[in-house]
Design an enzyme around this catalytic site. Structure first.
Site, PDB file in Angstrom:
ATOM      1  N   SER A   1     -16.498 -51.273 -57.655  1.00 16.88           N
ATOM      2  CA  SER A   1     -17.822 -50.767 -58.011  1.00 16.88           C
ATOM      3  C   SER A   1     -18.009 -50.588 -59.519  1.00 16.88           C
ATOM      4  O   SER A   1     -18.023 -49.461 -60.006  1.00 16.88           O
ATOM      5  CB  SER A   1     -18.126 -49.466 -57.256  1.00 16.88           C
ATOM      6  OG  SER A   1     -17.039 -48.579 -57.283  1.00 16.88           O
TER       7      SER A   1
ATOM      8  N   ASN B   1       7.777  -4.160   7.031  1.00 17.38           N
ATOM      9  CA  ASN B   1       8.668  -2.996   7.048  1.00 17.38           C
ATOM     10  C   ASN B   1       8.404  -2.083   8.247  1.00 17.38           C
ATOM     11  O   ASN B   1       7.405  -2.243   8.944  1.00 17.38           O
ATOM     12  CB  ASN B   1       8.487  -2.219   5.738  1.00 17.38           C
ATOM     13  CG  ASN B   1       9.528  -1.129   5.584  1.00 17.38           C
ATOM     14  OD1 ASN B   1      10.666  -1.289   6.040  1.00 17.38           O
ATOM     15  ND2 ASN B   1       9.143  -0.020   4.952  1.00 17.38           N
ATOM     16  N   LYS B   2       9.298  -1.156   8.410  1.00 19.51           N
ATOM     17  CA  LYS B   2       9.240  -0.150   9.488  1.00 19.51           C
ATOM     18  C   LYS B   2       9.292  -0.827  10.854  1.00 19.51           C
ATOM     19  O   LYS B   2       8.648  -0.375  11.818  1.00 19.51           O
ATOM     20  CB  LYS B   2       7.992   0.730   9.357  1.00 19.51           C
ATOM     21  CG  LYS B   2       7.858   1.376   7.968  1.00 19.51           C
ATOM     22  CD  LYS B   2       6.911   2.541   7.936  1.00 19.51           C
ATOM     23  CE  LYS B   2       6.716   2.991   6.488  1.00 19.51           C
ATOM     24  NZ  LYS B   2       5.809   4.118   6.343  1.00 19.51           N
TER      25      LYS B   2
ATOM     26  N   LEU C   1     -10.722 -50.756 -62.026  1.00 19.43           N
ATOM     27  CA  LEU C   1     -10.458 -52.193 -62.094  1.00 19.43           C
ATOM     28  C   LEU C   1      -9.582 -52.651 -60.933  1.00 19.43           C
ATOM     29  O   LEU C   1      -8.862 -51.848 -60.338  1.00 19.43           O
ATOM     30  CB  LEU C   1      -9.738 -52.507 -63.400  1.00 19.43           C
ATOM     31  CG  LEU C   1     -10.572 -52.371 -64.685  1.00 19.43           C
ATOM     32  CD1 LEU C   1      -9.655 -52.431 -65.897  1.00 19.43           C
ATOM     33  CD2 LEU C   1     -11.629 -53.462 -64.744  1.00 19.43           C
TER      34      LEU C   1
ATOM     35  N   SER D   1       0.838  -1.185   0.000  1.00 19.72           N
ATOM     36  CA  SER D   1       0.000   0.000   0.000  1.00 19.72           C
ATOM     37  C   SER D   1       0.881   1.247   0.000  1.00 19.72           C
ATOM     38  O   SER D   1       2.081   1.160   0.257  1.00 19.72           O
ATOM     39  CB  SER D   1      -0.910  -0.011   1.223  1.00 19.72           C
ATOM     40  OG  SER D   1      -1.725  -1.157   1.170  1.00 19.72           O
TER      41      SER D   1
ATOM     42  N   HIS E   1      -2.138   2.509  -4.464  1.00 22.18           N
ATOM     43  CA  HIS E   1      -3.543   2.905  -4.471  1.00 22.18           C
ATOM     44  C   HIS E   1      -4.407   1.937  -5.247  1.00 22.18           C
ATOM     45  O   HIS E   1      -4.032   1.488  -6.322  1.00 22.18           O
ATOM     46  CB  HIS E   1      -3.680   4.277  -5.146  1.00 22.18           C
ATOM     47  CG  HIS E   1      -3.465   5.407  -4.208  1.00 22.18           C
ATOM     48  ND1 HIS E   1      -4.462   6.256  -3.838  1.00 22.18           N
ATOM     49  CD2 HIS E   1      -2.358   5.813  -3.566  1.00 22.18           C
ATOM     50  CE1 HIS E   1      -3.973   7.166  -3.012  1.00 22.18           C
ATOM     51  NE2 HIS E   1      -2.700   6.902  -2.832  1.00 22.18           N
TER      52      HIS E   1
ATOM     53  N   GLY F   1       6.582   1.850   2.147  1.00 26.50           N
ATOM     54  CA  GLY F   1       8.040   1.975   2.078  1.00 26.50           C
ATOM     55  C   GLY F   1       8.667   1.299   0.874  1.00 26.50           C
ATOM     56  O   GLY F   1       9.860   0.996   0.877  1.00 26.50           O
ATOM     57  N   LYS F   2       7.892   1.088  -0.171  1.00 28.16           N
ATOM     58  CA  LYS F   2       8.422   0.418  -1.363  1.00 28.16           C
ATOM     59  C   LYS F   2       9.577   1.185  -1.981  1.00 28.16           C
ATOM     60  O   LYS F   2      10.647   0.636  -2.225  1.00 28.16           O
ATOM     61  CB  LYS F   2       7.322   0.262  -2.421  1.00 28.16           C
ATOM     62  CG  LYS F   2       6.196  -0.652  -2.015  1.00 28.16           C
ATOM     63  CD  LYS F   2       5.197  -0.800  -3.137  1.00 28.16           C
ATOM     64  CE  LYS F   2       4.587   0.528  -3.557  1.00 28.16           C
ATOM     65  NZ  LYS F   2       3.837   1.178  -2.470  1.00 28.16           N
ATOM     66  N   SER F   3       9.315   2.462  -2.227  1.00 27.68           N
ATOM     67  CA  SER F   3      10.348   3.263  -2.881  1.00 27.68           C
ATOM     68  C   SER F   3      11.592   3.363  -2.006  1.00 27.68           C
ATOM     69  O   SER F   3      12.719   3.316  -2.493  1.00 27.68           O
ATOM     70  CB  SER F   3       9.816   4.652  -3.198  1.00 27.68           C
ATOM     71  OG  SER F   3       8.612   4.543  -3.921  1.00 27.68           O
TER      72      SER F   3
HETATM   73  N1  LIG Z   1      11.055   4.740  10.131  1.00 30.99           N
HETATM   74  C1  LIG Z   1      10.920   4.192   8.952  1.00 30.99           C
HETATM   75  N2  LIG Z   1      10.367   4.900   7.957  1.00 30.99           N
HETATM   76  C2  LIG Z   1      10.249   4.334   6.738  1.00 30.99           C
HETATM   77  C3  LIG Z   1      10.704   3.013   6.497  1.00 30.99           C
HETATM   78  N3  LIG Z   1      10.459   2.726   5.205  1.00 30.99           N
HETATM   79  C4  LIG Z   1       9.871   3.823   4.663  1.00 30.99           C
HETATM   80  N4  LIG Z   1       9.747   4.792   5.579  1.00 30.99           N
HETATM   81  C5  LIG Z   1       9.123   6.101   5.385  1.00 30.99           C
HETATM   82  O1  LIG Z   1       7.774   5.895   5.019  1.00 30.99           O
HETATM   83  C6  LIG Z   1       7.348   6.877   4.098  1.00 30.99           C
HETATM   84  C7  LIG Z   1       6.785   6.248   2.836  1.00 30.99           C
HETATM   85  O2  LIG Z   1       7.810   5.552   2.162  1.00 30.99           O
HETATM   86  P1  LIG Z   1       7.808   5.331   0.606  1.00 30.99           P
HETATM   87  O3  LIG Z   1       9.030   4.530   0.305  1.00 30.99           O
HETATM   88  O4  LIG Z   1       7.613   6.608  -0.114  1.00 30.99           O
HETATM   89  O5  LIG Z   1       6.520   4.429   0.447  1.00 30.99           O
HETATM   90  P2  LIG Z   1       5.830   3.882  -0.896  1.00 30.99           P
HETATM   91  O6  LIG Z   1       4.633   4.703  -1.097  1.00 30.99           O
HETATM   92  O7  LIG Z   1       5.514   2.459  -0.559  1.00 30.99           O
HETATM   93  O8  LIG Z   1       6.838   3.957  -1.988  1.00 30.99           O
HETATM   94  C8  LIG Z   1       8.537   7.741   3.830  1.00 30.99           C
HETATM   95  O9  LIG Z   1       8.438   8.878   4.678  1.00 30.99           O
HETATM   96  C9  LIG Z   1       9.697   6.874   4.225  1.00 30.99           C
HETATM   97  O10 LIG Z   1      10.824   7.631   4.603  1.00 30.99           O
HETATM   98  C10 LIG Z   1      11.296   2.282   7.590  1.00 30.99           C
HETATM   99  O11 LIG Z   1      11.687   1.122   7.485  1.00 30.99           O
HETATM  100  N5  LIG Z   1      11.350   2.916   8.779  1.00 30.99           N
END
Ligand SMILES: Nc1nc2c(ncn2[C@@H]2O[C@H](COP(=O)(O)OP(=O)(O)O)[C@@H](O)[C@H]2O)c(=O)[nH]1
Lengths: 315, 607
Positions: free
Chosen positions: B521, B145-146, B448, B12, B94, B16-18
């Site tokens: 035939s 994550n996080k 034949l 979602s 999204h 933290g994908k990016s």
């Molecule tokens: N504390 C913490 N913040 C994170 C972590 N990973 C992502 N974030 C923060 O979460 C927010 C969203 O991250 P983003 O990579 O843009 O999410 P995306 O929408 O999935 O690409 C940003 O403010 C990141 O800095 C983590 O492992 N720990």
């Protein structure tokens, strides 16, 4: 084939043939090119003379062998390209036996728009973006093959392999067609066109390795040689002809330089170095810590410049 | 090095994908200095980490995304570590961008599904997992994550892992690996965590570097969808395509689906030369002999195992159009290189993305998943997606806007009749023949004894089968020994013999077969009687013409000799007349034509 442009061959022997990765990139690119040609009414290949164009042209020839290339090449000539590029272009077109269409925005040229008299983004807009639109409209092309790679720049990383442009050549990043698998949707409404990017998944290193494996000729400017340059704003600019106005105190100095990317000489910075063979260029590229676009001065103009240019119809 | 791993990263927004990708790129030294400088600059303007470097900005490329801080469209990024190459598709979170996530998943071997440790498994998580599975992803990595914000709490992690296990099971993915990570710090992602002693084993990146993705066996039957017919001059006709499955070599026998035409691979043409073999994934050009008719959308297959053909399917579909999917509305369908008209004839159910339950649905809206029945306006060569990814997946294109409105996978073909109502559907000979893609007929060879009927009949049948036709050969031997065992050689028995053969041929033609009858035939009246049993044009009287002296000289079974010695009675040509056909449909002069030419002549009369 045109040996005068091939790099020295001495270091070629040790190299193995294309690995599975390059082979799969090649097969994918050929699949994309054939798909575009199979469905296009008026295809064209944008030929910018650079290394990506050289690879693209090579792949397209491979895709249709033994038939000749089933589309013309289009070069948008700003009149400010390196002289060696133009010479190379004409030689390649003759060798390959393909129709070469060269277009210049004549009104722009007549109005005296040059990289030295106008801001670079304005110059680029008139002499490249507008010129390209003119050429595409004149040819009524519906499928335009380009050598763009996703690793070049962030907005390109999001672009589809077959990317839709409206009748005014604009890209709408929010309305991109989903492009699952290799099922490219090439259907168009009147006036719309597609930019097809067979090299989407290639990296700069892949391009270089492929050039080496396939012995594809490239413009000698990619190899280090002594060239007359001046240093401006920390960038090395080659003085390719006497149209370049020198600033007070400036005088061209011979330096050993090469180019990672090619464009208009006043807007393309050289890098210093000794890489004068393909293997040395590859080694330097792999070790580089700057992206190749850094040498393109126009990309630094303003925020999200490339995306905006594309929305406006620049590629 | 292992083959390049293509993976899709889903989760979602803000999971933290990016950041995760940015972290991997950074730690594997894939970010150029100038790019990093620009990200640092962007971080001060748009960053979410209070001015500190926001690695997410490395990935979020579009202006809108940066301003809104979300990922709109799937971004592809290639990178390489010391151990492997990767192409990652960073997919949007999204719900409204589910179609873009599907695009990213479609080319992936593996999905990294991200969950925010503080939020746990969301409906989105299930949706992404389901789409990934539907688009063929078999390996999943769950990144919780996080964990830094969740205090590296083991119970939190395990609760999420177990909740996700339930989702994955419902979706039918069994290969799930789970990691507690911090994308921000790189812990358990690119390096061991400082803070977890309870999680051991490789980091997430190490797992990606070492996982082996099973490739489809090259021993699968050969299939190559034809993309483009290359005809630079009258002497060269090549079929261009990318091999979807199996391998091919010159000299191998192939069959063209859907026509069923047989041919042999003459050469595999590549740049400035030819090759001895080619395998799945290769883009090649094939030339065939004989130079049969093949078009874009056809599939060149191994001769003894050609691709199935159908025009009704059950399929899984994800709807991507702004307008809902309407039953009965005509769309364009693209499957491999084949484009046809298509319509959904029935929505079997919509799939609830969070729990997988099947819901009745009159239509499918944007981002809905469903199972449908699909009909195409002509039969197309295909394979179920589970058997062959390349030949079992399709997109639907809106006819008015040309938008790509749906993507799907074929589960299995539906029998032609099963979707038609019984009361207004008569099974006729025509219907049966249509299923076999042929016109059913009776080819009646008369002549034949020893005139060459059997030789020609056998060759003719072989030729028809090679072309994918369904045939049967009735001759003296197989009828005399069974059906007509009770009949002798009296005048009455001969008439009865012919009558039965003609009736059996009629039944077989009604069954949809091309029936070759090979019988002396000799009487015109008998042949005329046989003709009356068939529709006009479905009966061909084929005269195998050889003079009596020639037949008597050949006499392979010694029958003429016997008859002449009087040991055989009523032998045609000796003591019983042969009435030459007055106006045969095909006249084969065996004095002038070789057996192969006779077959050719008959084939031409069938067109
Ligand atoms: N504390 C913490 N913040 C994170 C972590 N990973 C992502 N974030 C923060 O979460 C927010 C969203 O991250 P983003 O990579 O843009 O999410 P995306 O929408 O999935 O690409 C940003 O403010 C990141 O800095 C983590 O492992 N720990």
């Amino acid at each position: 084939m045109y040996d005068n442009t091939s790099p020295p061959q001495s270091d070629r022997r040790s190299r193995p043939g294309p690995g599975p990765w390059l082979s799969s990139l090649e097969s994918e690119a050929i699949e994309i090119i054939r798909e575009g040609i199979a469905t296009a009414a008026r295809p064209v290949m944008l030929y910018s003379i650079g290394k990506d164009s050289s690879v693209l042209l090579h792949l397209a020839r491979k895709a249709f062998w033994p038939a000749p290339l089933p589309m013309p090449l289009l070069h948008v000539d700003t009149t400010w390209k390196f002289r060696e590029m133009i010479a190379f272009r004409d030689r390649v077109a003759a060798e390959v036996g393909v129709e070469l269409i060269v277009h210049t925005n004549q009104e722009g040229a007549d109005a005296g728009i040059t990289p030295f008299t106008h801001p670079s983004d304005y110059y680029t807009d008139v002499m490249k973006t507008v010129a390209l639109r003119q050429a595409l409209d004149a040819g009524r092309y519906d499928t335009i093959f380009i050598g763009a790679r996703r690793d070049e720049e962030k907005s390109r990383a999001k672009e589809r392999v077959f990317s839709l442009r409206n009748a005014r050549h604009q890209w709408d990043p929010k309305a991109q067609r989903p492009e699952p698998w290799n099922l490219y949707n090439t259907r168009l409404q009147p006036g719309e066109s597609l930019r097809a990017s067979p090299l989407s998944n290639w990296s700069e290193a892949d391009i270089w390795r492929y050039i080496a494996d396939e012995e594809i000729p490239i413009v000698p400017l990619y190899y280090a040689a002594e060239r007359p340059v001046v240093e401006r704003d920390g960038q090395l600019i080659m003085v390719d002809d006497d149209r370049m106005p020198l600033l007070p105190g400036e005088s061209p100095q011979p330096r050993r330089v090469r180019f990672r990317t090619l464009g208009c000489y006043p807007l393309t910075a050289a890098i210093e170095g000794d890489a004068d063979t393909l293997d040395r260029v590859i080694a330097e590229t792999l070790a580089a810590d700057h992206s190749e676009r850094e040498g393109r001065l126009i990309d630094h103009d303003g925020e999200a410049s490339m995306e905006r240019k594309k929305r406006d119809g620049y590629f | 090095m292992l083959p390049t791993l293509r993976f899709v990263l889903c989760g979602s927004v803000d999971d933290g994908k990016s950041t995760l990708i940015g972290r991997i790129l950074c730690d594997s030294r894939q970010v150029f200095t100038d790019q990093m400088e620009r990200v640092e600059d962007d971080s001060r303007r748009y960053g979410t980490q209070g001015g500190a470097t926001d690695l997410a900005l490395l990935m979020d490329g579009l202006q809108d995304e940066r301003q809104q801080g979300i990922t709109i469209d799937v971004a592809y990024r290639g990178f390489q570590t010391a151990r492997r190459r990767f192409i990652v598709a960073d997919a949007p979170g999204h719900e409204q961008y589910t179609r873009n996530m599907a695009t990213g998943a479609s080319t992936a071997d593996l999905a990294v599904v991200m969950v925010d440790a503080r939020k746990g498994v969301l409906p989105q998580t299930a949706r992404h997992t389901r789409i990934a599975a539907m688009f063929g992803v078999r390996h999943i990595v769950l990144a919780v994550n996080k964990m830094d914000l969740a205090g590296w709490d083991r119970d939190t992690f395990e609760a999420i892992a177990s909740a996700y296990g339930t989702v994955a099971e419902a979706v039918g993915v069994s290969n799930v690996r789970t990691f507690p990570v911090s994308a921000l710090t790189g812990e358990n992602l690119t390096r061991a965590a400082d803070s977890t002693s309870w999680h051991t084993g490789p980091t997430l990146l190490e797992h990606l570097e070492t996982i082996e993705i099973e490739q489809p066996a090259a021993s699968r039957p050969f299939r190559m969808p034809v993309q483009y017919v290359n005809r630079p001059n009258p002497d060269f006709r090549g079929y261009c395509g990318r091999i979807a499955a199996g391998t091919v070599s010159p000299g191998e026998h192939v069959r063209i689906s859907p026509a069923g035409t047989g041919a042999e691979v003459e050469s595999i043409v590549v740049w400035r030369g030819t090759r001895d073999s080619a395998t799945q994934g290769d883009s090649v050009t094939l030339t065939l002999k004989p130079d049969v008719d093949v078009s874009r959308g056809d599939v060149i297959c191994t001769a003894d195992n050609p691709l199935a053909v159908a025009d009704q399917f059950q399929a899984r579909i994800v709807w991507m159009g702004d307008e809902p999917l309407a039953v009965g509305r005509p769309y364009r369908l693209k499957l491999h290189t084949c484009e046809v008209g298509a319509a959904v004839t029935r929505i079997r159910h919509r799939v609830d993305v969070s729990d997988g339950s099947e819901l009745a649905a009159p239509q499918l809206g944007l981002n809905d998943l469903g199972v449908v029945n699909l009909a195409t306006n002509r039969p197309i060569p295909f394979a179920p997606f589970d058997e062959s990814r390349e030949l079992g997946r399709f997109i639907l294109i809106d006819r008015a806007t040309n938008a790509t409105v749906g993507a799907g996978t074929i589960t299995y073909p539906l029998m032609r009749a099963s979707n038609l109502k019984w009361q207004d559907f008569d099974i006729t000979g025509e219907k049966r023949a249509e299923l076999k893609r042929q016109r059913a007929r009776c080819l009646w060879l008369t002549g034949l004894s020893a005139s060459g009927k059997s030789t020609i009949a056998n060759l003719l049948e072989k030729r028809l089968v090679i072309e994918g036709r369904h045939t049967y050969l009735l001759d003296g031997d197989n009828v005399r020994h069974g059906l007509n065992r009770d009949l002798g050689f009296t005048e009455a028995d001969r008439v009865e013999n012919i009558r039965r053969i003609a009736e059996v041929a009629r039944l077989m033609v009604d069954a949809g077969l091309i029936v070759i009858v090979s019988f002396i035939s000799p009487f015109q009246s008998e042949r005329d009687f046989a003709r009356t049993l068939f529709q006009p044009g479905d009966f061909l009287e084929i005269f195998v013409d050889a003079p009596l002296e020639v037949c008597a000289r050949r006499d392979p079974k010694g029958l003429y000799a016997k008859a002449m010695r009087g040991e055989l009675r009523n032998f045609t040509g000796v003591d019983s007349p042969y009435e030459r056909p007055e106006t045969p449909d095909v006249h084969l002069d065996t004095q002038k034509l070789a057996p192969e030419d006779c077959v050719e002549l008959v084939m031409r009369n069938l067109e």
